[in-house]
Motif scaffolding. Structure first.
Motif, PDB file in Angstrom:
ATOM      1  N   GLY A  15      44.176 -23.834 -57.323  1.00 31.92           N
ATOM      2  CA  GLY A  15      44.484 -24.542 -56.090  1.00 31.92           C
ATOM      3  C   GLY A  15      45.018 -23.661 -54.990  1.00 31.92           C
ATOM      4  N   SER A  16      44.978 -22.342 -55.195  1.00 29.61           N
ATOM      5  CA  SER A  16      45.510 -21.419 -54.180  1.00 29.61           C
ATOM      6  C   SER A  16      44.575 -21.242 -52.988  1.00 29.61           C
ATOM      7  CB  SER A  16      45.817 -20.054 -54.805  1.00 29.61           C
ATOM      8  OG  SER A  16      46.895 -20.142 -55.716  1.00 29.61           O
ATOM      9  N   GLY A  17      43.374 -21.821 -53.069  1.00 30.03           N
ATOM     10  CA  GLY A  17      42.509 -21.835 -51.902  1.00 30.03           C
ATOM     11  C   GLY A  17      41.241 -21.035 -52.061  1.00 30.03           C
ATOM     12  N   ASP A  18      40.375 -21.197 -51.069  1.00 27.67           N
ATOM     13  CA  ASP A  18      39.127 -20.454 -50.995  1.00 27.67           C
ATOM     14  C   ASP A  18      39.187 -19.506 -49.810  1.00 27.67           C
ATOM     15  OD1 ASP A  18      37.869 -21.899 -53.134  1.00 27.67           O
ATOM     16  OD2 ASP A  18      37.670 -23.589 -51.745  1.00 27.67           O
ATOM     17  N   PRO A  19      38.649 -18.293 -49.947  1.00 25.81           N
ATOM     18  CA  PRO A  19      38.740 -17.306 -48.856  1.00 25.81           C
ATOM     19  C   PRO A  19      37.977 -17.748 -47.611  1.00 25.81           C
ATOM     20  CG  PRO A  19      38.225 -16.235 -50.946  1.00 25.81           C
ATOM     21  CD  PRO A  19      38.067 -17.713 -51.162  1.00 25.81           C
ATOM     22  N   LEU A  20      38.624 -17.598 -46.473  1.00 28.21           N
ATOM     23  CA  LEU A  20      38.014 -17.878 -45.174  1.00 28.21           C
ATOM     24  C   LEU A  20      38.125 -16.636 -44.308  1.00 28.21           C
ATOM     25  CD1 LEU A  20      39.609 -21.353 -44.315  1.00 28.21           C
ATOM     26  CD2 LEU A  20      37.389 -20.934 -45.411  1.00 28.21           C
ATOM     27  N   ASP A  21      37.112 -16.370 -43.508  1.00 31.23           N
ATOM     28  CA  ASP A  21      37.170 -15.294 -42.518  1.00 31.23           C
ATOM     29  C   ASP A  21      37.780 -15.864 -41.247  1.00 31.23           C
ATOM     30  OD1 ASP A  21      35.954 -13.200 -44.050  1.00 31.23           O
ATOM     31  OD2 ASP A  21      34.021 -14.181 -43.764  1.00 31.23           O
ATOM     32  N   LEU A  22      38.881 -15.262 -40.786  1.00 27.52           N
ATOM     33  CA  LEU A  22      39.647 -15.810 -39.676  1.00 27.52           C
ATOM     34  C   LEU A  22      39.898 -14.730 -38.620  1.00 27.52           C
ATOM     35  CD1 LEU A  22      42.158 -17.740 -41.922  1.00 27.52           C
ATOM     36  CD2 LEU A  22      40.417 -18.799 -40.477  1.00 27.52           C
ATOM     37  N   ARG A  43      40.949 -12.081 -43.876  1.00 30.48           N
ATOM     38  CA  ARG A  43      40.370 -13.023 -44.828  1.00 30.48           C
ATOM     39  C   ARG A  43      41.527 -13.631 -45.597  1.00 30.48           C
ATOM     40  NH1 ARG A  43      37.298 -11.897 -49.935  1.00 30.48           N
ATOM     41  NH2 ARG A  43      35.749 -13.560 -50.166  1.00 30.48           N
ATOM     42  N   MET A  44      41.560 -14.965 -45.662  1.00 31.34           N
ATOM     43  CA  MET A  44      42.721 -15.638 -46.238  1.00 31.34           C
ATOM     44  C   MET A  44      42.280 -16.800 -47.108  1.00 31.34           C
ATOM     45  SD  MET A  44      46.067 -17.027 -44.200  1.00 31.34           S
ATOM     46  CE  MET A  44      47.430 -17.833 -45.033  1.00 31.34           C
ATOM     47  N   ALA A  45      42.982 -16.977 -48.217  1.00 34.78           N
ATOM     48  CA  ALA A  45      42.717 -18.115 -49.090  1.00 34.78           C
ATOM     49  C   ALA A  45      43.473 -19.330 -48.568  1.00 34.78           C
ATOM     50  CB  ALA A  45      43.141 -17.794 -50.518  1.00 34.78           C
ATOM     51  N   VAL A  46      42.740 -20.394 -48.232  1.00 37.88           N
ATOM     52  CA  VAL A  46      43.335 -21.613 -47.692  1.00 37.88           C
ATOM     53  C   VAL A  46      42.855 -22.800 -48.527  1.00 37.88           C
ATOM     54  CG1 VAL A  46      43.609 -23.083 -45.668  1.00 37.88           C
ATOM     55  CG2 VAL A  46      43.313 -20.609 -45.371  1.00 37.88           C
ATOM     56  N   PRO A  47      43.771 -23.563 -49.128  1.00 35.98           N
ATOM     57  CA  PRO A  47      43.355 -24.744 -49.893  1.00 35.98           C
ATOM     58  C   PRO A  47      42.667 -25.763 -48.992  1.00 35.98           C
ATOM     59  CG  PRO A  47      45.621 -24.131 -50.396  1.00 35.98           C
ATOM     60  CD  PRO A  47      45.220 -23.342 -49.201  1.00 35.98           C
ATOM     61  N   CYS A  48      41.727 -26.520 -49.567  1.00 35.78           N
ATOM     62  CA  CYS A  48      40.973 -27.477 -48.762  1.00 35.78           C
ATOM     63  C   CYS A  48      41.868 -28.573 -48.200  1.00 35.78           C
ATOM     64  CB  CYS A  48      39.827 -28.066 -49.568  1.00 35.78           C
ATOM     65  SG  CYS A  48      40.319 -28.961 -51.053  1.00 35.78           S
ATOM     66  N   ASP A  49      42.972 -28.888 -48.891  1.00 39.29           N
ATOM     67  CA  ASP A  49      43.893 -29.910 -48.383  1.00 39.29           C
ATOM     68  C   ASP A  49      45.052 -29.306 -47.601  1.00 39.29           C
ATOM     69  OD1 ASP A  49      45.360 -28.776 -50.418  1.00 39.29           O
ATOM     70  OD2 ASP A  49      45.691 -30.637 -51.528  1.00 39.29           O
ATOM     71  N   PRO A  66      52.922 -18.555 -52.990  1.00 45.77           N
ATOM     72  CA  PRO A  66      52.566 -17.916 -51.719  1.00 45.77           C
ATOM     73  C   PRO A  66      51.088 -18.003 -51.408  1.00 45.77           C
ATOM     74  CG  PRO A  66      52.851 -16.255 -53.413  1.00 45.77           C
ATOM     75  CD  PRO A  66      53.251 -17.566 -54.035  1.00 45.77           C
ATOM     76  N   ALA A  67      50.767 -17.855 -50.134  1.00 41.73           N
ATOM     77  CA  ALA A  67      49.384 -17.704 -49.685  1.00 41.73           C
ATOM     78  C   ALA A  67      48.979 -16.239 -49.815  1.00 41.73           C
ATOM     79  CB  ALA A  67      49.250 -18.169 -48.241  1.00 41.73           C
ATOM     80  N   LEU A  68      47.673 -16.008 -49.873  1.00 42.12           N
ATOM     81  CA  LEU A  68      47.133 -14.659 -50.011  1.00 42.12           C
ATOM     82  C   LEU A  68      46.187 -14.351 -48.858  1.00 42.12           C
ATOM     83  CD1 LEU A  68      46.117 -14.190 -53.760  1.00 42.12           C
ATOM     84  CD2 LEU A  68      47.539 -12.620 -52.441  1.00 42.12           C
ATOM     85  N   LEU A  69      46.311 -13.134 -48.314  1.00 35.66           N
ATOM     86  CA  LEU A  69      45.367 -12.696 -47.283  1.00 35.66           C
ATOM     87  C   LEU A  69      45.051 -11.218 -47.453  1.00 35.66           C
ATOM     88  CD1 LEU A  69      46.951 -10.829 -45.024  1.00 35.66           C
ATOM     89  CD2 LEU A  69      47.640 -13.011 -44.101  1.00 35.66           C
ATOM     90  N   GLN A  70      43.972 -10.805 -46.804  1.00 39.16           N
ATOM     91  CA  GLN A  70      43.597  -9.398 -46.741  1.00 39.16           C
ATOM     92  C   GLN A  70      43.216  -9.079 -45.303  1.00 39.16           C
ATOM     93  OE1 GLN A  70      40.508  -8.208 -49.465  1.00 39.16           O
ATOM     94  NE2 GLN A  70      40.744  -6.036 -49.013  1.00 39.16           N
ATOM     95  N   TRP A  71      43.905  -8.113 -44.712  1.00 43.02           N
ATOM     96  CA  TRP A  71      43.653  -7.735 -43.325  1.00 43.02           C
ATOM     97  C   TRP A  71      42.384  -6.899 -43.212  1.00 43.02           C
ATOM     98  CZ3 TRP A  71      46.003 -10.231 -39.638  1.00 43.02           C
ATOM     99  CH2 TRP A  71      47.280 -10.763 -39.870  1.00 43.02           C
ATOM    100  N   HIS A  72      41.678  -7.107 -42.099  1.00 47.71           N
ATOM    101  CA  HIS A  72      40.494  -6.309 -41.788  1.00 47.71           C
ATOM    102  C   HIS A  72      40.617  -5.795 -40.351  1.00 47.71           C
ATOM    103  CE1 HIS A  72      38.475  -7.214 -45.528  1.00 47.71           C
ATOM    104  NE2 HIS A  72      38.650  -8.503 -45.341  1.00 47.71           N
ATOM    105  N   CYS A  73      41.714  -5.104 -40.091  1.00 46.18           N
ATOM    106  CA  CYS A  73      41.941  -4.523 -38.773  1.00 46.18           C
ATOM    107  C   CYS A  73      42.684  -3.201 -38.957  1.00 46.18           C
ATOM    108  CB  CYS A  73      42.707  -5.469 -37.856  1.00 46.18           C
ATOM    109  SG  CYS A  73      44.129  -6.274 -38.607  1.00 46.18           S
ATOM    110  N   ALA A  74      42.625  -2.352 -37.945  1.00 41.76           N
ATOM    111  CA  ALA A  74      43.157  -0.997 -38.083  1.00 41.76           C
ATOM    112  C   ALA A  74      44.672  -0.979 -38.269  1.00 41.76           C
ATOM    113  CB  ALA A  74      42.755  -0.161 -36.863  1.00 41.76           C
TER     114      ALA A  74
END
Length: 206
Positions: A103-110, A118-124, A134-142
């Motif tokens: 239930g921690s979410g599905d990755p979205l490109d934001l 890119r961050m995992a956001v639960p559908c609800d 906690p929420a999880l993300l991965q940065w794609h910037c310098a």
């Protein structure tokens, strides 16, 4: 796989109300943030060091309604501003998400401005364990966003996450126990409290 504390989220019914809550508690001014068009939210920010920051986040009344539930449970948020979430960054989001509770979410490109992540956001919009997880993300910037902020002179000393099922969360995601300055503690309800060193001395924010 390595995870690290990335930022803290203070939710509010209005952005101005959330900013006033944090500025009163810490005695420092928040920096500008921006808008999240995919989520219909906006924020203001505070540096807590070169790789860590705090955001005040609220529904953006000027934004078009998003096509999905907003993150951090903001669609149902009510009451005074308070710290509701903590967010970890990952260098391998898919792998770390596989180790997180269901239930921690599905990755979205934001995106926000030129920031990409890119961050995992639960559908609800609701993270496991009532948001104690906690929420999880991965940065794609310098540059990490915190490095773009003015140095507030504030530094996080400890983050305490209280929840009735704190022990179960630790068992479900053992990697959380390796994070420095983060403590999972049993409590009667969800409560996040940050101990922050400020130019005015040690302050508490919840």
């Amino acid at each position: 796989m390595a995870i690290a504390l990335d930022h803290l989220a203070v939710s509010a019914e209005t952005l101005d109300g959330g900013v006033a809550h944090v500025e009163t508690a810490l005695g420092v001014a928040l920096a500008p943030g921006g808008r999240h068009p995919d989520m219909g939210t906006h924020n203001r920010l505070l540096s807590l060091g070169p790789d860590l920051y705090l955001e005040v986040i609220a529904v953006d009344p000027a934004a078009a309604p998003p096509k999905r539930r907003r993150w951090f449970g903001l669609d149902g948020f009510a009451g005074p501003p308070r710290m509701t979430n903590w967010i970890l960054r990952s260098d391998a989001l898919d792998d770390d998400l596989a180790a997180a509770p269901p239930g921690s979410g599905d990755p979205l490109d934001l995106a926000r401005g030129d920031l990409r992540w890119r961050m995992a956001v639960p559908c609800d919009g609701l993270l496991p364990f009532d948001g104690a997880s906690p929420a999880l993300l991965q940065w794609h910037c310098a540059d990490h966003p915190a490095r773009r902020l003015p140095d507030s002179g504030c530094r996080l000393k400890a983050l305490v996450i209280e929840h009735p099922e704190a022990a179960e969360l630790a068992t479900a995601w053992p990697a959380l126990m390796t994070l420095p300055d983060v403590l999972l503690r049993q409590g009667p309800t969800l409560r996040l409290t940050a101990s922050i060193e400020t130019p005015h001395g040690r302050r508490s924010l919840s």
